[in-house]
Design a protein around this motif. Structure first.
Motif, short mmCIF file in Angstrom:
data_model
loop_
_atom_site.label_atom_id
_atom_site.label_comp_id
_atom_site.label_asym_id
_atom_site.label_seq_id
_atom_site.Cartn_x
_atom_site.Cartn_y
_atom_site.Cartn_z
N VAL A 86 27.33 52.71 3.66
CA VAL A 86 25.89 52.60 3.93
C VAL A 86 25.33 51.45 3.11
CG1 VAL A 86 23.64 53.74 3.71
CG2 VAL A 86 25.65 55.05 4.46
N VAL A 87 24.59 50.57 3.76
CA VAL A 87 23.92 49.45 3.10
C VAL A 87 22.43 49.58 3.36
CG1 VAL A 87 23.73 46.94 2.91
CG2 VAL A 87 25.95 47.97 3.43
N GLU A 88 21.67 49.87 2.32
CA GLU A 88 20.23 50.09 2.47
C GLU A 88 19.47 48.77 2.44
OE1 GLU A 88 19.13 52.91 3.28
OE2 GLU A 88 20.38 54.51 2.43
N ASP A 89 18.13 48.86 2.51
CA ASP A 89 17.27 47.68 2.53
C ASP A 89 17.40 46.85 1.24
OD1 ASP A 89 16.25 48.29 5.00
OD2 ASP A 89 14.46 49.29 4.23
N ASN A 90 17.35 45.55 1.41
CA ASN A 90 17.29 44.59 0.29
C ASN A 90 18.53 44.62 -0.61
OD1 ASN A 90 14.64 43.75 1.06
ND2 ASN A 90 13.81 45.55 0.02
N VAL A 91 19.64 45.04 -0.06
CA VAL A 91 20.90 44.96 -0.80
C VAL A 91 21.40 43.52 -0.74
CG1 VAL A 91 23.35 45.61 -0.76
CG2 VAL A 91 21.58 47.36 -0.49
N TYR A 92 21.90 43.03 -1.86
CA TYR A 92 22.47 41.68 -1.93
C TYR A 92 23.90 41.78 -2.43
CZ TYR A 92 23.47 36.95 -3.61
OH TYR A 92 24.07 35.72 -3.84
N THR A 93 24.83 41.19 -1.69
CA THR A 93 26.20 41.07 -2.19
C THR A 93 26.54 39.59 -2.27
OG1 THR A 93 27.33 41.08 -0.03
CG2 THR A 93 26.80 43.21 -1.00
N GLY A 94 27.11 39.19 -3.39
CA GLY A 94 27.50 37.80 -3.56
C GLY A 94 28.73 37.46 -2.74
N ILE A 95 29.35 36.34 -3.06
CA ILE A 95 30.52 35.89 -2.30
C ILE A 95 31.79 36.61 -2.77
CG2 ILE A 95 29.48 33.62 -1.87
CD1 ILE A 95 31.35 32.49 -4.04
N TYR A 96 32.71 36.76 -1.83
CA TYR A 96 34.04 37.31 -2.10
C TYR A 96 34.02 38.68 -2.77
CZ TYR A 96 35.69 32.64 -0.86
OH TYR A 96 35.95 31.46 -0.20
N CYS A 97 33.16 39.55 -2.29
CA CYS A 97 33.17 40.93 -2.78
C CYS A 97 34.09 41.77 -1.88
CB CYS A 97 31.78 41.53 -2.75
SG CYS A 97 30.63 40.77 -3.92
N SER A 98 34.71 42.77 -2.46
CA SER A 98 35.53 43.71 -1.72
C SER A 98 34.91 45.09 -1.88
CB SER A 98 36.97 43.71 -2.25
OG SER A 98 37.75 44.67 -1.58
N ILE A 99 34.47 45.65 -0.76
CA ILE A 99 33.73 46.90 -0.82
C ILE A 99 34.43 47.96 0.03
CG2 ILE A 99 31.51 48.03 -0.33
CD1 ILE A 99 30.20 45.27 -0.77
N GLY A 100 34.79 49.06 -0.60
CA GLY A 100 35.43 50.17 0.10
C GLY A 100 34.38 51.09 0.69
N SER A 101 34.59 52.38 0.54
CA SER A 101 33.62 53.36 1.03
C SER A 101 32.55 53.55 -0.04
CB SER A 101 34.31 54.69 1.33
OG SER A 101 33.40 55.62 1.83
N ALA A 102 31.33 53.12 0.27
CA ALA A 102 30.27 53.14 -0.73
C ALA A 102 28.90 53.32 -0.08
CB ALA A 102 30.28 51.85 -1.55
N HIS A 103 27.99 53.87 -0.85
CA HIS A 103 26.57 53.92 -0.45
C HIS A 103 25.82 52.98 -1.38
CE1 HIS A 103 22.97 56.38 1.11
NE2 HIS A 103 22.50 55.32 0.48
N LEU A 104 25.34 51.88 -0.84
CA LEU A 104 24.62 50.89 -1.63
C LEU A 104 23.13 51.13 -1.46
CD1 LEU A 104 26.71 47.69 -0.77
CD2 LEU A 104 27.12 49.44 -2.51
N GLY A 105 22.48 51.59 -2.53
CA GLY A 105 21.06 51.94 -2.47
C GLY A 105 20.15 50.73 -2.38
N LYS A 106 18.89 50.97 -2.14
CA LYS A 106 17.91 49.91 -1.98
C LYS A 106 17.87 48.99 -3.21
CE LYS A 106 14.77 52.54 1.00
NZ LYS A 106 13.40 53.11 1.14
N ASN A 107 17.75 47.70 -2.93
CA ASN A 107 17.56 46.68 -3.97
C ASN A 107 18.76 46.50 -4.90
OD1 ASN A 107 14.80 46.43 -3.05
ND2 ASN A 107 14.33 48.26 -4.25
#
Length: 216
Positions: A86-107
């Motif tokens: 889950v990727v919520e509002d205003n989430v920022y990920t930089g370059i070359y990130c590796s993301i598994g199963s995650a809940h990314l909260g707002k901001n």
């Protein structure tokens, strides 16, 4: 005018990525645990350069992840390994990130080259042979990165992070982090809590810091 134009481009990109998303939906409907097709497209979209790449990645993930806000930024080279994210509002990920199963909260701010793993039990060891077993989807644990969290560059996250906390660059987090604190190191340890609000007692905050540090 700006918001209307952005919405139009987002919808257009969703239309462009719809055929690829359909192949992922078909994969999901025929095999619940298979993500080979999804993985193929994540690699393709990760290397699309510039602003077009940002829009197309976001559009693709909005159609294939459990949830992905169209008000988010997914950097070049970043890959989501599992649809159960889950990727919520205003989430920022930089370059070359590796993301598994995650809940990314707002901001949330996820620094470049960071790895957010699906928990710390993805591979089990065979006690008889000493062999590490291959990855199994049944061992995936979704980690929670609460809102307003900042993960520094190159951090490795295997556990959940509390609201408003900061993970220093290069830190390795293997146990849950409380809200509104700073952690650093390998393994990550408590550094400090953030300054008290005007309604907080500075003495109480200092005592809380000392207690947290003794637990780290």
């Amino acid at each position: 005018m700006y918001h209307a134009l952005k919405l139009f481009i987002n919808r257009l990109c969703q239309l462009l990525t719809l055929p690829m998303a359909i192949t992922c939906w078909l994969e999901s409907s025929t095999s619940k645990h298979s993500e080979a097709v999804f993985s193929f497209w994540t690699h393709v979209f990760s290397i699309l350069p510039g602003l077009p790449g940002v829009f197309l990645r976001r559009a693709f993930y909005s159609l294939t992840l459990e949830k992905c806000s169209l008000n988010s930024f997914i950097g070049f080279g970043t890959i989501f390994a599992h649809r159960s994210t889950v990727v919520e509002d205003n989430v920022y990920t930089g370059i070359y990130c590796s993301i598994g199963s995650a809940h990314l909260g707002k901001n949330c701010l996820i620094g470049s080259h960071s790895s957010l793993l699906s928990g710390n039990t993805q591979h089990l060891r065979n006690d008889e042979s000493g062999e590490w077993m291959p990855f199994s989807s049944s061992n995936i644990n979704r980690i929670n990165i609460a809102e307003n969290v900042w993960v520094g560059e190159g951090a490795i996250i295997l556990a959940s992070i509390g609201k408003g906390s900061l993970v220093a660059a290069g830190a390795v987090v293997n146990s849950n982090v409380k809200a509104n604190i700073v952690v650093a190191g390998n393994p990550a340890r408590f550094v400090k809590s953030f300054a008290p609000t005007p309604t907080e007692d500075p003495t109480a905050t200092a005592q809380k810091n000392a207690a947290l540090k003794s637990q780290a």
